[in-house]
Design a protein around this motif. Structure first.
Motif, PDB file in Angstrom:
ATOM      1  N   UNK A 145       1.175  -1.442   0.024  1.00  0.00           N
ATOM      2  CA  UNK A 145      -0.206   0.366   0.130  1.00  0.00           C
ATOM      3  C   UNK A 145       0.870   1.309   0.065  1.00  0.00           C
ATOM      4  N   UNK A 146       0.441   2.186  -0.977  1.00  0.00           N
ATOM      5  CA  UNK A 146       1.073   3.500  -0.956  1.00  0.00           C
ATOM      6  C   UNK A 146       0.862   4.639  -0.216  1.00  0.00           C
ATOM      7  N   UNK A 147      -0.015   3.913   0.956  1.00  0.00           N
ATOM      8  CA  UNK A 147      -0.528   5.236   2.061  1.00  0.00           C
ATOM      9  C   UNK A 147       0.325   4.231   3.377  1.00  0.00           C
ATOM     10  N   UNK A 148       0.983   5.728   3.604  1.00  0.00           N
ATOM     11  CA  UNK A 148       2.094   5.190   5.103  1.00  0.00           C
ATOM     12  C   UNK A 148       1.405   6.061   6.418  1.00  0.00           C
ATOM     13  N   UNK A 149       1.670   5.498   7.587  1.00  0.00           N
ATOM     14  CA  UNK A 149       2.403   6.301   8.233  1.00  0.00           C
ATOM     15  C   UNK A 149       3.218   7.927   8.325  1.00  0.00           C
ATOM     16  N   UNK A 150       4.809   7.142   8.249  1.00  0.00           N
ATOM     17  CA  UNK A 150       5.722   8.249   7.399  1.00  0.00           C
ATOM     18  C   UNK A 150       6.057   7.297   5.993  1.00  0.00           C
ATOM     19  N   UNK A 151       6.443   8.295   4.645  1.00  0.00           N
ATOM     20  CA  UNK A 151       7.121   7.910   3.845  1.00  0.00           C
ATOM     21  C   UNK A 151       8.933   6.688   4.229  1.00  0.00           C
ATOM     22  N   UNK A 152       8.912   5.442   3.727  1.00  0.00           N
ATOM     23  CA  UNK A 152      10.270   5.529   3.380  1.00  0.00           C
ATOM     24  C   UNK A 152      11.425   5.790   2.284  1.00  0.00           C
ATOM     25  N   UNK A 153      10.391   6.378   1.287  1.00  0.00           N
ATOM     26  CA  UNK A 153      11.636   6.566   0.445  1.00  0.00           C
ATOM     27  C   UNK A 153      11.997   8.217   0.339  1.00  0.00           C
ATOM     28  N   UNK A 154      13.162   8.414  -0.151  1.00  0.00           N
ATOM     29  CA  UNK A 154      13.275   9.755  -0.421  1.00  0.00           C
ATOM     30  C   UNK A 154      12.732  11.200  -0.454  1.00  0.00           C
ATOM     31  N   UNK A 155      11.848  12.006   0.304  1.00  0.00           N
ATOM     32  CA  UNK A 155      10.424  13.161   0.337  1.00  0.00           C
ATOM     33  C   UNK A 155      10.915  13.623  -1.255  1.00  0.00           C
ATOM     34  N   UNK A 156      10.101  14.438  -1.515  1.00  0.00           N
ATOM     35  CA  UNK A 156       9.548  15.557  -2.348  1.00  0.00           C
ATOM     36  C   UNK A 156       9.208  16.360  -1.736  1.00  0.00           C
ATOM     37  N   UNK A 157       8.378  16.101  -0.847  1.00  0.00           N
ATOM     38  CA  UNK A 157       8.148  17.365   0.009  1.00  0.00           C
ATOM     39  C   UNK A 157       7.581  17.303   1.063  1.00  0.00           C
ATOM     40  N   UNK A 158       7.443  18.045   2.288  1.00  0.00           N
ATOM     41  CA  UNK A 158       7.081  17.367   3.407  1.00  0.00           C
ATOM     42  C   UNK A 158       6.025  18.369   4.227  1.00  0.00           C
ATOM     43  N   UNK A 159       4.851  17.179   4.387  1.00  0.00           N
ATOM     44  CA  UNK A 159       3.773  18.423   4.716  1.00  0.00           C
ATOM     45  C   UNK A 159       3.133  19.306   4.103  1.00  0.00           C
ATOM     46  N   UNK A 160       2.999  18.262   2.897  1.00  0.00           N
ATOM     47  CA  UNK A 160       2.107  19.296   1.636  1.00  0.00           C
ATOM     48  C   UNK A 160       1.274  19.130   1.255  1.00  0.00           C
ATOM     49  N   UNK A 161       0.758  17.496   1.191  1.00  0.00           N
ATOM     50  CA  UNK A 161      -0.146  17.334   0.671  1.00  0.00           C
ATOM     51  C   UNK A 161      -1.177  17.207   1.304  1.00  0.00           C
ATOM     52  N   UNK A 162      -2.502  17.949   0.426  1.00  0.00           N
ATOM     53  CA  UNK A 162      -3.785  18.220   1.069  1.00  0.00           C
ATOM     54  C   UNK A 162      -4.983  17.220   0.110  1.00  0.00           C
TER      55      UNK A 162
END
Lengths: 202, 232
Positions: A145-162
């Motif tokens: 599942x791609x919806x997770x508690x915290x991403x494990x891959x390098x981030x594109x942006x932190x706390x930016x998705x609505x």
């Protein structure tokens, strides 16, 4: 999925569509909504596809695909294009993703040691648009599942998705969990593959 | 008055040397300076630092130089669609610095406009923030510095002998910014026109930013992904 995204667009709004799944939105937007599609390589007013007669090598979108433009369109350089985004002039941005988390963080530009595509404009796009929507398949090809508690891959942006739109539903990241906004017809919460604390029911 | 007009790519690129930094305009293959890139290949210049959004794509453009191992350092935003670059990157044959595209274009613009630095939210909270000064305004931001180069090679649809340029459709992208940022800007055009032929209000880049200009030829203008309207 596409219709869920189109439902979130107000008439006359400006919209940036990322490479991949989000480009499907362009073809389905009803013209009467009067949406202005922005592509970060320097065009506002993308219409659709050219004909073999009208095609131009210098008229492409950010996915390097041929496009056509509508009346009232404009062309500009890359600094102005990203200024439109960073400056908050683009209403909605739809991006693809590899992972998205409850904190509203997105990962979509590299898998360490395996695959590097580069971030392109994604790190800029997630800041600035009034509404940032991530559109992805709910499960990866390996069934994760791609919806997770915290991403494990390098981030594109932190706390930016609505908002997160998947083939199974629409979700809002709430910090520690995702609020379920809508489920696709016939889908139940047990099919979402998300652990109990990660989901706030409808 | 010395003229900015050169006969061809060979004449205009007379002082390219091993180890120089070169900005190259274009988004994917759209608007790339084909003639100047091919001349660099012919000259066999090595150890280039290429600064370009994609460093070529689909085996063309700057990928012509990648294939000849002429580029040792690359600054870009996107690698997808460029197997030559991806391969050399994973084999550690080339040093690649990835920069978010909006930051990339603004750093180039800043260099040309005399801006010594700026703060942007792009990349904050990610790997690319490492080692950068950060400051919180309404949101956390990173300090980004100007990006310059020894040369810019760009292409425009039309140009005049002073270097005033007019770009076609989305071929403009990074080219006018790079022209402003580099020490020496070399422009190739599809149409070299008389002074005054580009109306002043239609000049996309004023000639003051251009040092050399020449009439190019034999353009491929490759379309990477042709998609057409469904014929219903």
């Amino acid at each position: 999925m596409v219709d869920q995204v189109i439902d979130m667009l107000s008439d006359g709004s400006s919209l940036n569509l990322g490479i991949g799944i989000p480009t499907l939105v362009a073809q389905r937007i009803p013209p009467e909504k009067g949406i202005w599609i922005h592509s970060e390589n320097g065009v506002l007013g993308v219409a659709g596809r050219p004909t073999p007669q009208s095609v131009s090598a210098t008229l492409i979108n950010a996915g390097k695909e041929t496009i056509s433009v509508k009346k009232g369109a404009s062309f500009f350089d890359s600094a102005m294009s990203f200024g439109m985004i960073r400056g908050g002039h683009i209403d909605v941005c739809v991006l693809g993703g590899m992972q998205v988390d409850a904190e509203g963080s997105l990962a979509n530009w590299m898998i360490p040691g395996k695959k590097v595509t580069g971030m392109g404009g994604a790190m800029d796009l997630v800041h600035g648009a009034k509404l940032v929507i991530v559109m992805l398949t709910h499960f990866s090809k390996r069934g994760e599942v791609k919806l997770m508690h915290r991403c494990t891959l390098p981030l594109t942006g932190k706390g930016v998705v609505h908002k997160v739109v998947t083939d199974l539903g629409v979700f809002t990241p709430k910090g520690e969990s995702f609020q379920v906004e809508k489920l696709a017809p016939g889908v139940t919460e047990s099919q979402l593959g998300m652990p109990d604390g990660l989901l706030v029911s409808l | 008055m010395t003229s900015k007009v050169f006969k061809d790519a060979k004449a205009a690129l007379f002082d390219m040397r091993d180890g120089v930094s070169v900005m190259s305009g274009g988004f994917g293959l759209c608007g790339i300076p084909e003639n100047s890139i091919l001349e660099i290949r012919r000259l066999g210049i090595k150890n280039l630092h290429a600064i370009s959004n994609n460093i070529g794509n689909s085996g063309r453009g700057l990928a012509w130089l990648l294939k000849e191992k002429q580029i040792s350092q690359a600054t870009c935003s996107y690698v997808g669609g460029n197997p030559d670059l991806e391969e050399q990157m994973l084999a550690n044959e080339i040093e690649v610095t990835l920069v978010p595209q909006g930051t990339f274009s603004e750093r180039i613009r800043a260099a040309g406009m005399g801006i010594r630095g700026f703060y942007t939210p792009a990349g904050s909270g990610t790997e690319i923030a490492e080692g950068k000064e950060s400051r919180t305004f309404d949101v956390p931001c990173l300090l980004e510095l100007p990006l310059t180069a020894d040369f810019a090679i760009i292409k425009a649809q039309k140009g005049d002998p002073y270097g005033n340029l007019w770009f076609k459709e989305t071929a403009r992208n990074f080219s006018p910014l790079m022209a402003m940022a580099a020490k020496v800007t070399i422009v190739e055009v599809e149409e070299l026109v008389e002074l005054g032929e580009i109306l002043p209000e239609n000049v996309h880049l004023p000639g003051v930013f251009v040092q050399r200009i020449y009439q190019g030829n034999d353009y491929e203008n490759t379309i990477e992904i042709p998609i057409f309207e469904d014929e219903k």
